[in-house]
Write a protein that holds these residues in place. Structure first.
Motif, PDB file in Angstrom:
ATOM      1  N   VAL A 138      -2.190 -10.398  -0.408  1.00  0.00           N
ATOM      2  CA  VAL A 138      -1.530  -9.449  -1.309  1.00  0.00           C
ATOM      3  C   VAL A 138      -2.478  -9.165  -2.464  1.00  0.00           C
ATOM      4  CG1 VAL A 138       0.373  -9.251  -2.979  1.00  0.00           C
ATOM      5  CG2 VAL A 138       0.795 -10.255  -0.724  1.00  0.00           C
ATOM      6  N   ILE A 174       3.814  -2.458  -1.523  1.00  0.00           N
ATOM      7  CA  ILE A 174       4.948  -3.352  -1.281  1.00  0.00           C
ATOM      8  C   ILE A 174       6.268  -2.685  -1.660  1.00  0.00           C
ATOM      9  CG2 ILE A 174       6.023  -5.547  -1.951  1.00  0.00           C
ATOM     10  CD1 ILE A 174       3.262  -6.757  -2.124  1.00  0.00           C
ATOM     11  N   LEU A 176       8.121  -7.420   0.598  1.00  0.00           N
ATOM     12  CA  LEU A 176       6.927  -7.912   1.283  1.00  0.00           C
ATOM     13  C   LEU A 176       7.299  -8.457   2.659  1.00  0.00           C
ATOM     14  CD1 LEU A 176       3.964  -8.834   1.333  1.00  0.00           C
ATOM     15  CD2 LEU A 176       4.621 -10.823  -0.029  1.00  0.00           C
TER      16      LEU A 176
END
Ligand code: GTP
Ligand code: MG
Ligand code: ZN
Lengths: 137, 222
Positions: A55, B9, A34
């Motif tokens: 997120v 991610i 991330l």
């Protein structure tokens, strides 16, 4: 047919060492990935500081927000994302029935269509792990 | 300013995993990512598989372990290619670690690659490493509710091996419950009951592997 051959002697075991930085938990690797994404995007936009990151994590990912946040604070402390607020949205599991196209919430892992009772269904939400956007200055 | 990303991610990991997969495909190496909680029987199953199939195809093994190389040492006598990956403090293998191990293997000389992941039912499921299939081992001493407790692991796997069936009558493990729980999470999951002690179910496991090793066009879509 694939090749079927007897074993050959390949000599002694070779050892490869791979040391990752950090702690035991999948949230740690996720926090690092991330951070990599956010810092590279931020520098592409000439941002100086990242203040808030959104997120989205599917419920099936088993992400513990407190852990992810903890590890993110740890890995980001010397970066432009230091101290950034992590806003983690957990997405519940949803499935789509293949025969009748109904989309329904999956509760208690009950993957059965509430309309036609078929079990031929596909998960359409609950497996994502995305950086949505972030605020920077 | 607000910067839109909308990016996975684990994109970097998945890209390396795809690269690993391509390298393996190029050499026709069928690859499984073997996962379970600690002690469910992964290494024992690999030993059994080498005993049973070692003369019929060329098997390589990558052993993932946090600290030790004991599992790799157990395989030393088989004369096969074994790579020990010590993950340091990481509780799972990722695509980058496996990529390094692939560089140490002579892929031309392999038909089957078994990658034993770190014993853990949570983290390994998150990371693709380049496998054709994930295979999860659940032993009857662990409890039949595990698929519901660790859904991603069972969701991502193609095959569930319920191991230590020789012990089942000494436990409160309910096979029907376990099957139902696993299928709730993943209706496509194949399930084989095995025992590495009395060899129950291992013929079916052999077949599962041989079907995929000897038919190179039979590649999964995941
Ligand atoms: N009774 C019985 N014992 C088994 C069976 N399979 C494995 N075991 C035993 O279970 C113990 C653990 O087996 P391993 O193969 O080392 O397990 P593992 O999953 O590789 O463990 P880690 O690498 O530590 O995660 C050993 O003592 C094995 O002999 C089985 O089918 N029945
Ligand atoms: Mg082992
Ligand atoms: Zn339906």
């Amino acid at each position: 047919m694939g090749p079927l051959a007897p074993q050959s002697d390949n000599g002694p075991i070779r050892y490869t060492h791979y040391l990752t930085k950090g702690l035991i938990m999948h949230e740690m690797s996720i926090a690092q990935s991330l951070l990599d994404i956010v810092t590279s995007e931020a520098s592409r936009h000439n941002a100086k500081k990242v203040v808030r990151i959104r997120v989205r994590a599917g419920e099936l990912r088993g992400i513990v927000p407190a852990h992810l946040n903890h590890f993110f604070q740890f890995v980001s402390k010397d970066s432009i994302a230091a101290g950034a607020e992590l806003d983690i949205e957990i997405l519940p599991v949803k499935a789509r029935c293949n025969p009748c196209d109904t989309i329904f919430d999956v509760e208690d892992f009950n993957y059965q269509c509430p309309q036609c009772k078929d079990k031929d269904v596909e998960t359409v939400q609950g497996l994502e792990l995305m950086v949505q956007d972030f605020e920077a200055c | 300013m607000k910067i839109k990303v909308m990016d996975d991610i684990l994109r970097a990991n998945d890209a390396i995993a795809r690269d690993n997969r391509n390298r393996l495909d190029e050499h026709g190496v069928f690859t499984i990512n073997l996962m379970s909680s600690p002690g469910a029987g992964k290494t024992t199953l690999i030993e059994k598989t080498l005993d049973r199939l070692g003369m019929r195809c060329r098997v390589g093994v990558i052993e993932g372990d946090i600290e030790t190389s004991r599992d790799a040492e157990r395989l030393e006598g088989y004369g096969i290619q074994v790579i020990q990956l010590q993950t340091g403090s990481s509780c799972h293998l990722d695509a980058n670690m496996v990529s390094q191990a692939l560089g140490e293997l002579d892929l031309k000389k392999l038909d089957l690659l078994i990658i034993e992941n770190v014993g853990n039912l949570v983290c390994p499921a998150e990371f693709k490493i380049g496998e054709d299939h994930k295979v999860v081992v659940l032993s009857v001493t662990e409890g039949d509710e595990k698929p519901l407790k660790y859904p991603l692991m069972f969701r991502e796997s193609s095959l569930l091996l319920i191991n230590k069936m020789d012990l089942v009558e000494h436990t409160n493990f309910n096979i029907q419950e376990a099957r139902q729980n696993a299928l709730k999470v993943n209706p496509q999951l194949e399930i084989i009951e095995i025992s590495c002690t009395d060899d129950q179910g291992l013929e079916e496991w052999d077949r599962w592997l041989l079907n995929r090793i000897t038919v190179p066009s039979d590649t999964p879509t995941t």
